[in-house]
Design a protein around this motif. Structure first.
Motif, PDB file in Angstrom:
ATOM      1  N   UNK A 128       0.969  -1.179   0.028  1.00 13.93           N
ATOM      2  CA  UNK A 128       0.064  -0.130  -0.046  1.00 13.93           C
ATOM      3  C   UNK A 128       0.894   1.240   0.076  1.00 13.93           C
ATOM      4  N   UNK A 129       0.357   2.161  -0.839  1.00  8.27           N
ATOM      5  CA  UNK A 129       1.329   3.533  -0.733  1.00  8.27           C
ATOM      6  C   UNK A 129       1.177   4.258   0.710  1.00  8.27           C
ATOM      7  N   UNK A 130       0.334   3.849   1.738  1.00 10.19           N
ATOM      8  CA  UNK A 130       0.424   4.516   2.896  1.00 10.19           C
ATOM      9  C   UNK A 130       1.270   3.643   3.833  1.00 10.19           C
ATOM     10  N   UNK A 131       1.855   2.621   3.326  1.00 11.32           N
ATOM     11  CA  UNK A 131       2.870   1.758   4.159  1.00 11.32           C
ATOM     12  C   UNK A 131       4.331   2.521   4.213  1.00 11.32           C
ATOM     13  N   UNK A 132       4.546   2.992   5.443  1.00 13.45           N
ATOM     14  CA  UNK A 132       5.902   3.667   5.674  1.00 13.45           C
ATOM     15  C   UNK A 132       6.887   2.552   6.407  1.00 13.45           C
ATOM     16  N   UNK A 133       6.388   1.290   6.657  1.00 15.29           N
ATOM     17  CA  UNK A 133       7.113   0.304   7.366  1.00 15.29           C
ATOM     18  C   UNK A 133       8.127  -0.439   6.511  1.00 15.29           C
ATOM     19  N   UNK A 134       7.803  -0.603   5.218  1.00  8.24           N
ATOM     20  CA  UNK A 134       8.459  -1.540   4.550  1.00  8.24           C
ATOM     21  C   UNK A 134       9.988  -1.473   4.301  1.00  8.24           C
ATOM     22  N   UNK A 135      10.242  -0.287   3.846  1.00  8.12           N
ATOM     23  CA  UNK A 135      11.731   0.023   3.592  1.00  8.12           C
ATOM     24  C   UNK A 135      12.616  -0.117   5.087  1.00  8.12           C
ATOM     25  N   UNK A 136      12.066   0.503   6.124  1.00  7.25           N
ATOM     26  CA  UNK A 136      12.886   0.109   7.475  1.00  7.25           C
ATOM     27  C   UNK A 136      12.889  -1.586   7.841  1.00  7.25           C
ATOM     28  N   UNK A 137      11.680  -2.222   7.596  1.00  2.00           N
ATOM     29  CA  UNK A 137      11.622  -3.541   7.861  1.00  2.00           C
ATOM     30  C   UNK A 137      12.770  -4.353   7.057  1.00  2.00           C
ATOM     31  N   UNK A 138      12.562  -4.192   5.901  1.00  2.00           N
ATOM     32  CA  UNK A 138      13.782  -4.989   5.062  1.00  2.00           C
ATOM     33  C   UNK A 138      15.089  -4.606   5.621  1.00  2.00           C
TER      34      UNK A 138
END
Length: 444
Positions: free
Chosen positions: A160-170
């Protein structure tokens, strides 16, 4: 106390060190399903350290190798969910030494807490951004961490474009994997070999697209959905019945699962994101009410009186409408409070405690604020504004009916939103959602 079905199905697999995607309706005991294996890993490590000379701490940058004793790292999207997981972990007893790292809190105090616990640290719980900050600034090192748990995984790694966690998580998982691979010789940890990390996904809604993203960005090797037997008996598609599939085919890689269900991703994206997800508790009753848009909040007030609820959660889509709802309902005899993203941590904790302790009857929240909230006495959920998609509906409905308790979900729709209502009904065709009328505070 007996384990739930989802715990019986998932704990042996997690203890064996296998990547797991754990999906079941909310309130089914998923948190303990991964905390108990972490407790076992911690006890194993303590016994191993007692049988040999303790490895001396090496000096690192500024604070040295801090927190190197943690066997697991739990990542959650919200501060409230992190605090809830920390509280449950501390109640277990064997995981008493837990460090909570969440945004909005004093980072210097968090560093001091990590330093004070040192090698005694058993578990780290935090939000993705703050965990990543501590790791990149070398305030925290996790060379013994063999398991990373993503609670509410669909929110953390969605596209989702609202997701701000994905980059930090990987980046977070990659950094823990590097620290584990480069740990000093003789430093034991976890239940896996070399730099490999066991990944556990936990949520009430895991679509094939989320599993595929986890395979690509986090490097998950083996995935099996563990679904409670109640969900499997609810007339759901057989492709979600993981236990049956695993018995027939054995373990499958994420790529194999995606190949077998290559049409699922497209089907899940149709109808503006509405899709069938097997995650609704069977003890919850669902209703829908149609009113004019300007009468939504007044209808919510009348529903509270009609159901004579003990605890009520009211869901809205924006922080501003949350404040409007609280202002209008508080003018009646109903005591209520609210949660919003801009609140200070201490105020949010105070409002949540008032709701849990029964000092207020109702709590108004948005979708993000209520992710994973566990209030056992909550018997009613009112969707004052309709959910964006079926996943939001599932997580909203999951706030009631915890651990088999009865609950009621009432969704308020505007007459102009009947198209949205039909799409939701089509996606949730396996449950009954009758339309009701509320007249003078009485349900009809």
């Amino acid at each position: 106390t007996y384990p739930t079905e989802v715990q019986v199905a998932s704990i042996p697999r997690i203890i064996a060190g296998r990547d797991t995607a754990l999906q079941c309706f909310t309130g089914s005991g998923k948190t303990l399903a991964y905390l108990l294996p972490l407790l076992l890993l911690h006890r194993r490590r303590e016994m191993k350290n007692a049988c040999k000379k303790k490895y001396p701490r090496r000096k690192g940058r500024r604070f040295g190798v801090q927190g190197c004793g943690a066997v697991g790292c739990v990542v959650a999207p919200t501060r409230e969910l992190c605090m809830q997981i920390t509280h449950q972990a501390e109640q277990i007893g064997g995981l008493a030494c837990v460090q909570q790292l969440i945004g909005g809190a004093n980072i210097r105090r968090q560093k001091e807490g990590i330093r004070a616990k040192g090698d005694r640290l058993a578990l780290v719980v935090g939000t993705p951004g703050r965990l990543y900050d501590h790791l990149t600034k070398h305030f925290l090192k996790l060379p013994q961490t063999g398991m990373v748990v993503l609670d509410e995984a669909d929110e953390l790694i969605s596209d989702s474009p609202r997701n701000n966690y994905k980059l930090h998580l990987s980046q977070l998982v990659a950094k823990i994997r590097r620290q584990r691979a480069n740990r000093p010789r003789g430093l034991a940890g976890g239940n896996v070999n070399s730099g490999r990390i066991q990944i556990v996904l936990v949520s009430a809604s895991l679509s094939p697209s989320v599993l595929h993203t986890a395979h690509l960005s986090l490097g998950m090797e083996r995935l099996v959905k563990t679904i409670d037997h109640v969900s499997r008996s609810s007339g759901l598609p057989s492709r979600f019945n993981a236990s049956t599939e695993s018995e027939r085919k054995g373990d499958q890689s994420a790529s194999q699962i995606m190949k077998n269900h290559q049409g699922d991703g497209e089907r899940l994206q149709e109808e503006e994101g509405f899709a069938v997800m097997p995650a609704l508790a069977p003890s919850v009753k669902h209703f829908v009410v149609f009113v004019e848009k300007r009468h939504r909040i007044d209808m919510a007030r009348r529903i509270i009186f009609a159901l004579q609820s003990k605890r009520v959660l009211l869901f809205l889509n924006k922080d501003q409408t949350v404040k409007d709802c609280v202002f209008k309902i508080q003018r009646s005899t109903i005591k209520m409070t609210w949660l919003e993203a801009t609140m200070p941590k201490s105020q949010r904790k105070e409002h949540m405690n008032h709701f849990r302790q029964g000092k207020v009857k109702a709590l108004a929240v948005t979708d993000v604020m209520a992710r994973g909230l566990d209030v056992l006495d909550c018997d009613t959920v009112i969707n004052v504004e309709p959910p964006r998609d079926v996943l939001n509906y599932i997580h909203r409905a999951g706030r009631t009916g915890r651990l088999g308790r009865p609950g009621t979900v009432v969704s308020i729709f505007d007459e102009k939103e009947r198209v949205v209502h039909k799409k939701l009904r089509r996606s949730l065709s396996h449950i009954e959602i009758p339309e009701v009328r509320v007249v003078n505070g009485n349900k009809q």
